[in-house]
Write an enzyme that holds these catalytic residues in place. Structure first.
Site, PDB file in Angstrom:
ATOM      1  N   TRP A 152      -2.720  -0.670   8.471  1.00  0.00           N
ATOM      2  CA  TRP A 152      -3.829   0.119   7.945  1.00  0.00           C
ATOM      3  C   TRP A 152      -4.422  -0.378   6.627  1.00  0.00           C
ATOM      4  O   TRP A 152      -5.229   0.339   6.009  1.00  0.00           O
ATOM      5  CB  TRP A 152      -3.422   1.582   7.822  1.00  0.00           C
ATOM      6  CG  TRP A 152      -2.130   1.864   7.123  1.00  0.00           C
ATOM      7  CD1 TRP A 152      -0.880   1.843   7.677  1.00  0.00           C
ATOM      8  CD2 TRP A 152      -1.962   2.242   5.758  1.00  0.00           C
ATOM      9  NE1 TRP A 152       0.061   2.173   6.732  1.00  0.00           N
ATOM     10  CE2 TRP A 152      -0.578   2.437   5.552  1.00  0.00           C
ATOM     11  CE3 TRP A 152      -2.838   2.455   4.684  1.00  0.00           C
ATOM     12  CZ2 TRP A 152      -0.049   2.811   4.312  1.00  0.00           C
ATOM     13  CZ3 TRP A 152      -2.316   2.841   3.461  1.00  0.00           C
ATOM     14  CH2 TRP A 152      -0.946   3.004   3.280  1.00  0.00           C
ATOM     15  N   ASP A 169      10.775   4.167   4.543  1.00  0.00           N
ATOM     16  CA  ASP A 169       9.319   4.202   4.643  1.00  0.00           C
ATOM     17  C   ASP A 169       8.651   3.184   3.727  1.00  0.00           C
ATOM     18  O   ASP A 169       7.590   3.441   3.162  1.00  0.00           O
ATOM     19  CB  ASP A 169       8.786   5.612   4.346  1.00  0.00           C
ATOM     20  CG  ASP A 169       7.340   5.795   4.785  1.00  0.00           C
ATOM     21  OD1 ASP A 169       6.857   4.996   5.598  1.00  0.00           O
ATOM     22  OD2 ASP A 169       6.678   6.729   4.299  1.00  0.00           O
TER      23      ASP A 169
END
Length: 613
Positions: A291, A352
């Site tokens: 992204w 993450d």
């Protein structure tokens, strides 16, 4: 020079000048010469910026030569190497304290304003949250057109309804959308030329549409390479299977796709090896978003793109293995999407630590040789340097507090030859939770750094924020969050800094501390300046050599976007989109409770020096 000095001395002696008078005269002449040189330098700084010819339709050559086009900002990172550096110097260390706002543009759309505007022939092109877009007159700040994408309700969005900007080619603009589409607009009117839905292939081989219902989305600013529009998908927090796509600029037809998580159907050798890094069928929900916009080396004809986290985020038991190509840098052939090499920063990530941050391209000297290198300030807290021709590891240095690696097993916690991390077992998430640094937003979020070729420094916006990571059961439900437990930021301990890092060595040259995490992009200029904004609304100019703050302006809302610079009529301007938002829970929350109710915004600010009478 020596001969002239000797001749002048013989002449002075023949004329009967005493030695003290001769030395005084030499000193006076030297002072006059230096004063004239300084005046010429000042005049150079004050002179109108060099004016380029109008771009008109943006061609391949325009994008390749973007570094020398000072009037415009033609792509997301300004240049394919993503330096976010402009040689403009009309605004410089000596006069930046005189900078004033000359106009503002309010979009009327709240939520995270993360756009890097484009400027082409005196017109600024802006994208906003919720897929609005505007063209604005750079002279007056007046709106020329407005576009709004019609979006379905109940979109599954991990991290706010953001968009990071346009790509431009010919007389067209390209934007990704929250419902996983790629739209093409007429640059002059804002009218939609085409709207292509991004689709995937189901297990039965049939095309699946409306993939936003499965939590696929798109927020990335596309990258134009030759006649292709390249973009990556979002949605790893929902167990999607990530990919990077290329579309024909004229028709919108998909030309190629590279899956960041391979499947059992992939026949290429690299894909077979990558598939072996996933236990069982865990690859089906493997994540691997893409992204953030990549970079491109035209000489090597290589595209570089960062890949995000695996799914589920915090429970690695259901996806044992290294989980390629998540948390990696990929090198691809942009013509057909074929694989060249990869480097995995965080194998089997359970914190993450998205690997999406921009891979910035630099050339460095080592052992009297020039190495085509790539540097990345990764969310895992390490500043990496790779050989961009081969993917070979050159170095990795921590730039914030890092506890997830074991420093006892290797220098800086990484294998000195391969760069593979030595994971600290005490940092693995448990049911009770463990404190790990950095937190899930990382030592640096997606916001791009800048590189100044004269200083050799990369300017990195840093988050100082640790978190308590817990691991629980992971249940996959299509279209629902797939985290595998959660994290909690350490209360009241978040802060930030802007750090200047030597790309040759990874050493930190200077460090400016900030109260809140730094989550805005950076701009470097030929005026010896570095511009960035902070979470509390201040837009600041720093001395690129020392980090000394030289000027600031309160914009009324926190910064989460990247500044740009351009010229119009020989006058240099600095512009920045301002509007707090995005995944603020990842870098604020309990860690910076003073930001919980931070003011939102929706304004583009444009600054310049006062006009001389």
């Amino acid at each position: 020079m020596i001969e002239s000095y000797s001749s002048f001395r013989r002449f002075a002696g023949a004329c009967g000048f005493p030695r003290w008078a001769f030395l005084l005269l030499v000193a006076l002449l030297a002072g006059l010469f230096l004063a004239q040189a300084g005046a010429k330098e000042d005049d150079k700084d004050k002179a109108p910026a060099k004016k380029d010819e109008p771009v008109g339709t943006v061609g391949e050559k325009d994008l390749l030569n973007a570094a020398s086009n000072n009037d415009n900002w033609l792509m997301y990172g300004r240049t394919y190497d993503a330096h976010r550096f402009s040689p403009l110097r009309q605004i410089n260390k000596k006069n930046v304290n005189k900078l004033i706002p000359v106009w503002t543009f309010q979009t009327g759309v709240l939520d995270g304003f993360e756009c890097t505007p484009l400027v082409i022939d005196g017109i600024m092109y802006i994208t906003t949250p919720w897929n609005h877009a505007y063209a604005v007159d750079c002279k007056t700040g007046s709106q020329l057109w407005h576009y709004q994408k019609s979006l379905p309700e109940n979109l599954a969005l991990c991290c706010d309804a953001v968009n990071r900007g346009f790509a431009a080619l010919g007389d067209r603009l390209y934007m990704t959308t929250l419902d996983a589409h790629l739209v093409c607009l007429d640059r002059s009117t804002g009218e939609e030329i085409w709207d292509k839905e991004i689709t995937i292939t189901g297990p039965d081989g049939k095309e699946i549409k409306q993939i936003y219902k499965m939590a696929y989305s798109a927020t990335v600013a596309p990258l134009v390479i030759k006649d292709k529009i390249i973009m990556g998908i979002s949605g790893a927090e929902y167990g999607i299977r990530g990919f990077i796509d290329a579309y024909d600029a004229k028709t919108g037809k998909r030309v190629w796709r590279f899956y960041t998580v391979p499947s059992a159907d992939d026949k290429a050798e690299h894909a077979k090896k990558a598939l072996a890094s996933w236990e069982g069928k865990s690859w089906l929900t493997g994540g691997g978003s893409a992204w953030v916009t990549g970079t491109y080396d035209p000489q090597l004809n290589t595209l570089y793109w960062g890949v995000g986290n695996p799914s589920p985020d915090f429970n690695g038991d259901v996806r044992k293995g290294d989980n390629l190509y998540t948390c990696s840098i990929l090198a691809l052939n942009p013509d057909d999407g074929s694989y060249k090499w990869h480097f995995q920063n965080s194998p089997h990530d359970v914190w993450d630590y998205d690997g999406v941050n921009e891979p910035l391209l630099v050339d460095i000297k080592k052992d009297d040789k020039t190495i085509k290198a790539l540097v990345q300030a990764h969310r895992n807290g390490y500043f990496y340097c790779l050989d961009r021709e081969t993917g070979a590891f050159l170095y990795g240095k921590p730039f914030c507090e890092v506890t997830w690696t074991d420093r006892k097993k290797g220098a800086d916690g990484l294998h000195p030859k391969t760069g593979r991390p030595f994971v600290n077992p005490a940092a693995l998430p448990t049911e009770k939770g463990v404190r790990v640094c950095p937190g899930a937003a990382g030592g640096k979020e997606w916001n791009p750094m800048a590189y100044h070729p004269d200083t050799g420094l990369a300017y990195v916006p840093v988050i100082n924020n640790c978190a308590k990571f817990t691991s629980g059961k992971a249940f996959f439900i299509k279209g629902q969050p797939y985290w595998g437990s959660s994290l909690t930021l350490i209360e009241n301990q978040a802060s930030g800094s802007l750090k200047a890092i030597d790309v040759k060595t990874g050493k930190i040259k200077w460090d400016v501390a900030t109260r809140s995490p730094m989550v805005a992009g950076v701009l470097a200029t030929g005026g010896g300046l570095v511009f960035t904004g902070d979470a509390e609304g201040f837009f600041t100019a720093y001395d690129a050599d020392s980090g000394k703050p030289l000027w600031n302006f309160q914009c009324g809302s926190g910064h989460h976007a990247s500044p740009i610079t351009y010229t119009l009529g020989g006058r240099q301007y600095i512009a920045v989109a301002v509007g707090w938002g995005g995944w603020t829970a990842g870098f604020a929350g309990d860690g910076a409770p003073w930001l919980r109710n931070a003011r939102r915004g929706n304004t583009v600010f444009v600054f310049a020096l006062p006009k001389e009478n």
